[in-house]
Design an enzyme around this catalytic site. Structure first.
Site, PDB file in Angstrom:
ATOM      1  N   LYS A   1      -3.831   0.097  -5.473  1.00  0.00           N
ATOM      2  CA  LYS A   1      -3.900  -1.221  -4.822  1.00  0.00           C
ATOM      3  C   LYS A   1      -3.948  -2.354  -5.847  1.00  0.00           C
ATOM      4  O   LYS A   1      -3.312  -3.391  -5.655  1.00  0.00           O
ATOM      5  CB  LYS A   1      -5.110  -1.255  -3.881  1.00  0.00           C
ATOM      6  CG  LYS A   1      -4.923  -0.313  -2.685  1.00  0.00           C
ATOM      7  CD  LYS A   1      -6.221  -0.088  -1.931  1.00  0.00           C
ATOM      8  CE  LYS A   1      -6.023   0.799  -0.718  1.00  0.00           C
ATOM      9  NZ  LYS A   1      -7.293   1.270  -0.127  1.00  0.00           N
TER      10      LYS A   1
ATOM     11  N   GLU B   1      -8.730   9.332   2.295  1.00  0.00           N
ATOM     12  CA  GLU B   1      -7.372   9.843   2.124  1.00  0.00           C
ATOM     13  C   GLU B   1      -7.341  11.334   2.451  1.00  0.00           C
ATOM     14  O   GLU B   1      -8.385  11.989   2.484  1.00  0.00           O
ATOM     15  CB  GLU B   1      -6.929   9.646   0.664  1.00  0.00           C
ATOM     16  CG  GLU B   1      -6.833   8.204   0.230  1.00  0.00           C
ATOM     17  CD  GLU B   1      -5.783   7.440   1.019  1.00  0.00           C
ATOM     18  OE1 GLU B   1      -4.611   7.794   0.962  1.00  0.00           O
ATOM     19  OE2 GLU B   1      -6.157   6.476   1.712  1.00  0.00           O
TER      20      GLU B   1
HETATM   21  N1  HSE Z   1      -8.740   5.786   1.899  1.00  0.00           N
HETATM   22  C1  HSE Z   1      -8.496   4.395   1.896  1.00  0.00           C
HETATM   23  C2  HSE Z   1      -9.831   3.659   1.796  1.00  0.00           C
HETATM   24  C3  HSE Z   1      -7.766   4.011   3.150  1.00  0.00           C
HETATM   25  O1  HSE Z   1     -10.872   4.313   1.960  1.00  0.00           O
HETATM   26  O2  HSE Z   1      -9.859   2.477   1.523  1.00  0.00           O
HETATM   27  C4  HSE Z   1      -7.183   2.654   3.132  1.00  0.00           C
HETATM   28  O3  HSE Z   1      -6.245   2.478   2.128  1.00  0.00           O
END
Ligand code: HSE
Length: 414
Positions: free
Chosen positions: A200, A185
């Protein structure tokens, strides 16, 4: 002919645009009609881009065009993404987003607005990158009572843990590599501290159980405390350390969502999910277990999911009602993490103690009338499932026998 707009030309947004023009013919065939990717919204200038003529700097340019029927949001963050998508939905424009923070915090409002205006808010790309999980969960598995979901839902942390175990790479070097590969991110603490995985599992929990689960209600621990020694000792005891986001339905009908590093026994498929791959285990009363695996991050894997939603939105003019949840008005349906029954992986500071560990554990089990086994190496052990009180008692008994506990973490519940 349907016009499409893409909001944000970062890693995911540029991937959506490139994928569209690479596979346009196939995409249009699947959508059953010609599609015109007409607008790309970004505040930056891209004079040398082959798509230079499509850039606009204001959402008003898109809202003013009555031919736009699908908008893909790939900007990230809650605002202005939320305002833009609400404006689109109010005009009956279907939206798709890869933005898990937005859906985890504002999903109930967006879904209600889509329903009110007979269009769709899709978010397949918000969980698991390329992996189809949102649509299977609310469509293909709709006949099940979902009991548990366990997921490796963050590619960056899975990549880091894997590099620590296999290449003995330091946490910092592995994180840097994940950032260079475009997995992390913008603020990598969202990955490392578990917030991305938390968002998530909020989305999957809301979808599976029907009430919005907010990130503040999900106890979340990241991977900063995990050492090379934890990874090595877990391996000796036939397991791997993974950042697991999960939700369980308890017997009292409450749900228990959480994110934490766990010891995952090698006989569970999740222990073998490496690199940037994600995997979601869904347990239901009719299916037993189903696994969904694939690339969980990266430009084109995520763009693939966004593009799938765009095609779906172009094909379906009416709201898809099964992709829905509501805000219950409180979070009383969520149980505290102290109700989790699970085994423990315990690592000790000094080696040479497997006899003491086994004897102490056997005495504890006899006293508590617990059936089960504790496997021990010289420096660590894995216990059978225990409740929170029993876990504290066992830790006290081990300390009482002179063992110094370096670190403990839950074992993935069976
Ligand atoms: N930064 C997130 C990950 C990207 O590493 O899974 C996907 O949502």
């Amino acid at each position: 002919m349907k016009k499409i707009a893409v909001l944000g030309f970062g890693t995911v947004g540029s991937g959506v645009v490139e994928l569209f023009f690479k596979n346009q013919q196939k995409i249009e065939q699947k959508a059953g009609q010609p599609l015109d990717l007409a607008y790309i919204l970004d505040l930056r200038d891209f004079p040398d881009s082959p798509y230079a003529g499509k850039f606009v700097k204001s959402i008003d340019n898109i809202l003013a065009d009555p031919e736009v029927s699908v908008v893909a949001e790939c900007m990230g963050g809650v605002e202005p993404a939320f305002t833009y998508l609400m404006q689109c939905l109010e005009k009956g424009i279907s939206v798709t987003t890869s933005n898990k923070e937005l859906i985890a915090k504002k999903g109930a409002e967006l879904l209600a607005n889509a329903k009110a205006h007979s269009c769709n808010c899709f978010f397949e790309a918000s969980v698991g990158g390329a992996i189809p999980i949102i649509r299977p969960l609310h469509r293909c598995l709709a006949a099940n009572e979902i009991t548990d979901i366990y997921g490796i839902l963050n590619g960056t942390t899975n990549f880091i843990l894997n590099k620590m175990l296999t290449d003995h790479m330091s946490f910092e070097d592995a994180l840097k590599m994940a950032q260079e590969l475009g997995y992390a991110e913008r603020d990598p603490s969202a990955d490392v501290d578990g917030h991305d995985a938390c968002r998530k599992i909020c989305i999957l929990s809301s979808l599976a159980f029907g009430s919005h689960v907010y990130p503040e209600s999900v106890p979340t621990t990241g991977i900063r405390e995990i050492s090379l020694e934890d990874a090595a000792e877990a391996d000796k005891l036939d397991g791997a350390v993974k950042l697991i986001a999960f939700v369980k339905q308890l017997e009292n009908e409450k749900i228990l969502p959480a994110v934490m590093p766990m010891f995952v026994p090698h006989d569970n498929m999740l222990s073998r999910v490496d690199d940037v791959f994600n995997c979601v285990e869904v347990c239901g009363d009719a299916i037993d277990k189903a696994y969904f695996c694939g690339r969980g991050a990266g430009k084109f894997p995520t763009a693939s999911a966004v593009m799938g939603d765009i095609i779906e939105a172009a094909k379906h003019d009416k709201t898809v009602f099964s992709q829905d949840w509501t805000d219950a008005g409180n979070q009383d349906f969520i149980a505290p993490v102290s109700e989790l029954v699970c085994g423990m992986f315990i690592r000790f500071e000094q080696a040479g103690s497997s006899k003491t560990i086994s004897e102490t554990a056997a005495a504890f089990c006899a006293k508590e009338a617990i059936n089960g086994t504790i496997s021990a190496s010289d420096k660590a052990c894995v216990t059978m499932p225990l409740n929170a009180v029993q876990r504290d008692e066992l830790l006290d008994a081990l300390r009482g026998a002179g063992l110094k506990i370096a670190h403990w973490m839950p074992v993935l519940p069976a």
